[in-house]
Scaffold this motif. Structure first.
Motif, PDB file in Angstrom:
ATOM      1  N   GLY A  94       0.768  -1.200  -0.032  1.00 37.26           N
ATOM      2  CA  GLY A  94      -0.059   0.045   0.143  1.00 37.26           C
ATOM      3  C   GLY A  94       0.938   1.270  -0.017  1.00 37.26           C
ATOM      4  N   ASP A  95       2.170   1.277  -0.055  1.00 35.62           N
ATOM      5  CA  ASP A  95       2.969   2.426   0.154  1.00 35.62           C
ATOM      6  C   ASP A  95       2.702   3.133  -1.293  1.00 35.62           C
ATOM      7  OD1 ASP A  95       4.249   2.253   2.676  1.00 35.62           O
ATOM      8  OD2 ASP A  95       6.132   1.486   1.882  1.00 35.62           O
ATOM      9  N   PRO A  96       2.673   4.217  -1.347  1.00 28.01           N
ATOM     10  CA  PRO A  96       2.713   4.917  -2.632  1.00 28.01           C
ATOM     11  C   PRO A  96       3.882   4.807  -3.184  1.00 28.01           C
ATOM     12  CG  PRO A  96       2.589   6.679  -1.030  1.00 28.01           C
ATOM     13  CD  PRO A  96       2.506   5.375  -0.459  1.00 28.01           C
ATOM     14  N   VAL A  97       4.353   4.378  -4.602  1.00 24.71           N
ATOM     15  CA  VAL A  97       5.560   4.284  -5.354  1.00 24.71           C
ATOM     16  C   VAL A  97       5.162   5.050  -6.650  1.00 24.71           C
ATOM     17  CG1 VAL A  97       6.157   1.959  -4.071  1.00 24.71           C
ATOM     18  CG2 VAL A  97       4.922   2.404  -6.407  1.00 24.71           C
ATOM     19  N   THR A  98       6.389   5.734  -6.965  1.00 27.03           N
ATOM     20  CA  THR A  98       6.535   6.702  -8.129  1.00 27.03           C
ATOM     21  C   THR A  98       7.301   6.049  -9.074  1.00 27.03           C
ATOM     22  OG1 THR A  98       5.767   8.544  -7.017  1.00 27.03           O
ATOM     23  CG2 THR A  98       6.755   8.728  -9.457  1.00 27.03           C
ATOM     24  N   VAL A  99       6.810   5.375 -10.354  1.00 29.65           N
ATOM     25  CA  VAL A  99       7.872   4.788 -11.268  1.00 29.65           C
ATOM     26  C   VAL A  99       7.821   5.681 -12.535  1.00 29.65           C
ATOM     27  CG1 VAL A  99       7.932   2.827 -12.809  1.00 29.65           C
ATOM     28  CG2 VAL A  99       7.014   2.574 -10.406  1.00 29.65           C
ATOM     29  N   ALA A 100       9.218   5.885 -13.102  1.00 33.76           N
ATOM     30  CA  ALA A 100       9.436   6.642 -14.144  1.00 33.76           C
ATOM     31  C   ALA A 100       9.960   5.631 -15.276  1.00 33.76           C
ATOM     32  CB  ALA A 100      10.258   7.710 -13.903  1.00 33.76           C
ATOM     33  N   PRO A 101       9.849   6.312 -16.646  1.00 39.87           N
ATOM     34  CA  PRO A 101      10.455   5.499 -17.767  1.00 39.87           C
ATOM     35  C   PRO A 101      11.862   5.107 -17.506  1.00 39.87           C
ATOM     36  CG  PRO A 101       8.960   7.198 -18.477  1.00 39.87           C
ATOM     37  CD  PRO A 101       8.987   7.463 -16.940  1.00 39.87           C
ATOM     38  N   VAL A 102      12.513   3.991 -17.835  1.00 40.11           N
ATOM     39  CA  VAL A 102      13.959   3.596 -17.627  1.00 40.11           C
ATOM     40  C   VAL A 102      14.813   3.557 -18.740  1.00 40.11           C
ATOM     41  CG1 VAL A 102      13.281   0.969 -17.274  1.00 40.11           C
ATOM     42  CG2 VAL A 102      15.493   2.325 -16.021  1.00 40.11           C
ATOM     43  N   ARG A 103      15.880   3.519 -18.636  1.00 36.73           N
ATOM     44  CA  ARG A 103      17.083   3.032 -19.671  1.00 36.73           C
ATOM     45  C   ARG A 103      17.611   1.855 -19.390  1.00 36.73           C
ATOM     46  NH1 ARG A 103      21.446   5.733 -20.527  1.00 36.73           N
ATOM     47  NH2 ARG A 103      21.804   6.518 -18.430  1.00 36.73           N
ATOM     48  N   PRO A 104      17.069   0.760 -19.594  1.00 35.02           N
ATOM     49  CA  PRO A 104      17.724  -0.654 -18.964  1.00 35.02           C
ATOM     50  C   PRO A 104      19.065  -0.623 -18.903  1.00 35.02           C
ATOM     51  CG  PRO A 104      15.374  -0.863 -20.292  1.00 35.02           C
ATOM     52  CD  PRO A 104      16.142   0.399 -20.540  1.00 35.02           C
ATOM     53  N   ALA A 105      19.678  -0.171 -19.938  1.00 30.85           N
ATOM     54  CA  ALA A 105      21.215  -0.476 -19.975  1.00 30.85           C
ATOM     55  C   ALA A 105      22.008   0.250 -18.812  1.00 30.85           C
ATOM     56  CB  ALA A 105      21.652   0.069 -21.354  1.00 30.85           C
ATOM     57  N   ALA A 106      21.146   1.190 -18.239  1.00 25.24           N
ATOM     58  CA  ALA A 106      21.794   1.796 -17.130  1.00 25.24           C
ATOM     59  C   ALA A 106      21.473   1.337 -15.667  1.00 25.24           C
ATOM     60  CB  ALA A 106      21.287   3.484 -17.098  1.00 25.24           C
ATOM     61  N   LEU A 107      20.640   0.235 -15.782  1.00 21.58           N
ATOM     62  CA  LEU A 107      20.217  -0.311 -14.428  1.00 21.58           C
ATOM     63  C   LEU A 107      21.636  -0.857 -13.648  1.00 21.58           C
ATOM     64  CD1 LEU A 107      17.039  -1.929 -15.348  1.00 21.58           C
ATOM     65  CD2 LEU A 107      17.264   0.062 -14.066  1.00 21.58           C
ATOM     66  N   GLU A 108      21.315  -0.954 -12.163  1.00 24.80           N
ATOM     67  CA  GLU A 108      22.312  -1.682 -11.552  1.00 24.80           C
ATOM     68  C   GLU A 108      21.661  -2.756 -10.722  1.00 24.80           C
ATOM     69  OE1 GLU A 108      25.419   1.160  -9.678  1.00 24.80           O
ATOM     70  OE2 GLU A 108      23.825   2.440 -10.168  1.00 24.80           O
ATOM     71  N   VAL A 109      22.475  -3.690 -10.013  1.00 27.59           N
ATOM     72  CA  VAL A 109      21.768  -4.524  -8.819  1.00 27.59           C
ATOM     73  C   VAL A 109      21.396  -3.813  -7.776  1.00 27.59           C
ATOM     74  CG1 VAL A 109      22.453  -6.204  -7.575  1.00 27.59           C
ATOM     75  CG2 VAL A 109      23.347  -6.538  -9.965  1.00 27.59           C
ATOM     76  N   GLY A 110      20.122  -4.156  -7.450  1.00 26.81           N
ATOM     77  CA  GLY A 110      19.644  -3.263  -6.185  1.00 26.81           C
ATOM     78  C   GLY A 110      18.490  -2.376  -6.856  1.00 26.81           C
ATOM     79  N   ASP A 111      18.458  -1.869  -7.832  1.00 29.41           N
ATOM     80  CA  ASP A 111      17.408  -1.067  -8.450  1.00 29.41           C
ATOM     81  C   ASP A 111      16.111  -1.703  -8.363  1.00 29.41           C
ATOM     82  OD1 ASP A 111      19.237   1.309  -9.089  1.00 29.41           O
ATOM     83  OD2 ASP A 111      19.526   0.423 -11.036  1.00 29.41           O
ATOM     84  N   ILE A 112      15.070  -0.817  -8.087  1.00 27.23           N
ATOM     85  CA  ILE A 112      13.781  -1.556  -8.041  1.00 27.23           C
ATOM     86  C   ILE A 112      13.048  -1.205  -9.580  1.00 27.23           C
ATOM     87  CG2 ILE A 112      11.230  -1.646  -6.957  1.00 27.23           C
ATOM     88  CD1 ILE A 112      12.633  -0.888  -4.409  1.00 27.23           C
ATOM     89  N   VAL A 113      12.482  -2.116 -10.269  1.00 30.32           N
ATOM     90  CA  VAL A 113      11.981  -1.865 -11.474  1.00 30.32           C
ATOM     91  C   VAL A 113      10.684  -2.458 -11.810  1.00 30.32           C
ATOM     92  CG1 VAL A 113      14.250  -1.760 -12.570  1.00 30.32           C
ATOM     93  CG2 VAL A 113      13.127  -4.032 -12.429  1.00 30.32           C
ATOM     94  N   LEU A 114       9.822  -1.940 -12.648  1.00 28.44           N
ATOM     95  CA  LEU A 114       8.577  -2.434 -12.957  1.00 28.44           C
ATOM     96  C   LEU A 114       8.853  -3.234 -14.492  1.00 28.44           C
ATOM     97  CD1 LEU A 114       5.685  -2.579 -12.457  1.00 28.44           C
ATOM     98  CD2 LEU A 114       5.252  -0.623 -14.176  1.00 28.44           C
ATOM     99  N   ALA A 115       8.765  -4.774 -14.199  1.00 29.92           N
ATOM    100  CA  ALA A 115       9.179  -5.437 -15.446  1.00 29.92           C
ATOM    101  C   ALA A 115       8.346  -6.560 -15.573  1.00 29.92           C
ATOM    102  CB  ALA A 115      10.577  -5.951 -15.174  1.00 29.92           C
ATOM    103  N   ARG A 116       8.276  -7.194 -16.693  1.00 33.00           N
ATOM    104  CA  ARG A 116       7.411  -8.375 -17.077  1.00 33.00           C
ATOM    105  C   ARG A 116       8.166  -9.467 -17.207  1.00 33.00           C
ATOM    106  NH1 ARG A 116       2.415  -8.954 -18.087  1.00 33.00           N
ATOM    107  NH2 ARG A 116       1.579 -10.811 -19.260  1.00 33.00           N
ATOM    108  N   VAL A 117       7.964 -10.622 -16.526  1.00 33.78           N
ATOM    109  CA  VAL A 117       8.853 -11.888 -16.306  1.00 33.78           C
ATOM    110  C   VAL A 117       7.876 -13.085 -16.420  1.00 33.78           C
ATOM    111  CG1 VAL A 117      10.433 -13.331 -14.883  1.00 33.78           C
ATOM    112  CG2 VAL A 117      10.369 -10.724 -14.761  1.00 33.78           C
TER     113      VAL A 117
END
Length: 110
Positions: free
Chosen positions: A27-50
């Motif tokens: 229930g915490d409000p989260v804000t998600v912005a468009p991402v450049r996936p190549a810039a991601l690092e371990v530990g980032d929180i992402v909205l992703a389809r798996v």
């Protein structure tokens, strides 16, 4: 939400579930912005389809050579690998608190 973020919109919503506690409480409000996936690092929180399901989970490993990331919850469960096109956004804040290391990872246009 994933379609809106992929289209270039920054969204705020309240995910439900306990798999990301204590990083995100149900229930915490989260804000998600468009991402450049190549810039991601371990530990980032992402909205992703798996494997047919969309998650707001952690990046737990990165395979730059194959342009993919591994997605896991905060309790040690690995959801699987997904390609960069299925990583929709990066979580930039939780309950009004900015997430660390998000600068330079956001995509400005679809």
């Amino acid at each position: 939400m994933a379609r809106r973020v992929t289209a270039g919109e920054t969204v705020t919503f309240r995910p439900r579930g306990n798999s990301m506690i204590p990083l995100i409480n149900s229930g915490d409000p989260v804000t998600v912005a468009p991402v450049r996936p190549a810039a991601l690092e371990v530990g980032d929180i992402v909205l992703a389809r798996v494997a047919g399901t969309t998650y707001l989970h952690l990046v737990s490993a990165i395979d730059h050579q194959r342009s993919r990331v591994q997605i896991s919850n905060n309790r040690g469960r690995v959801n699987g690998w997904t390609g960069h096109p299925r990583v929709h956004g990066i979580c930039v804040s939780v309950a009004g608190r900015p997430r660390p290391r998000t600068a330079g990872k956001q995509r400005s246009s679809p």
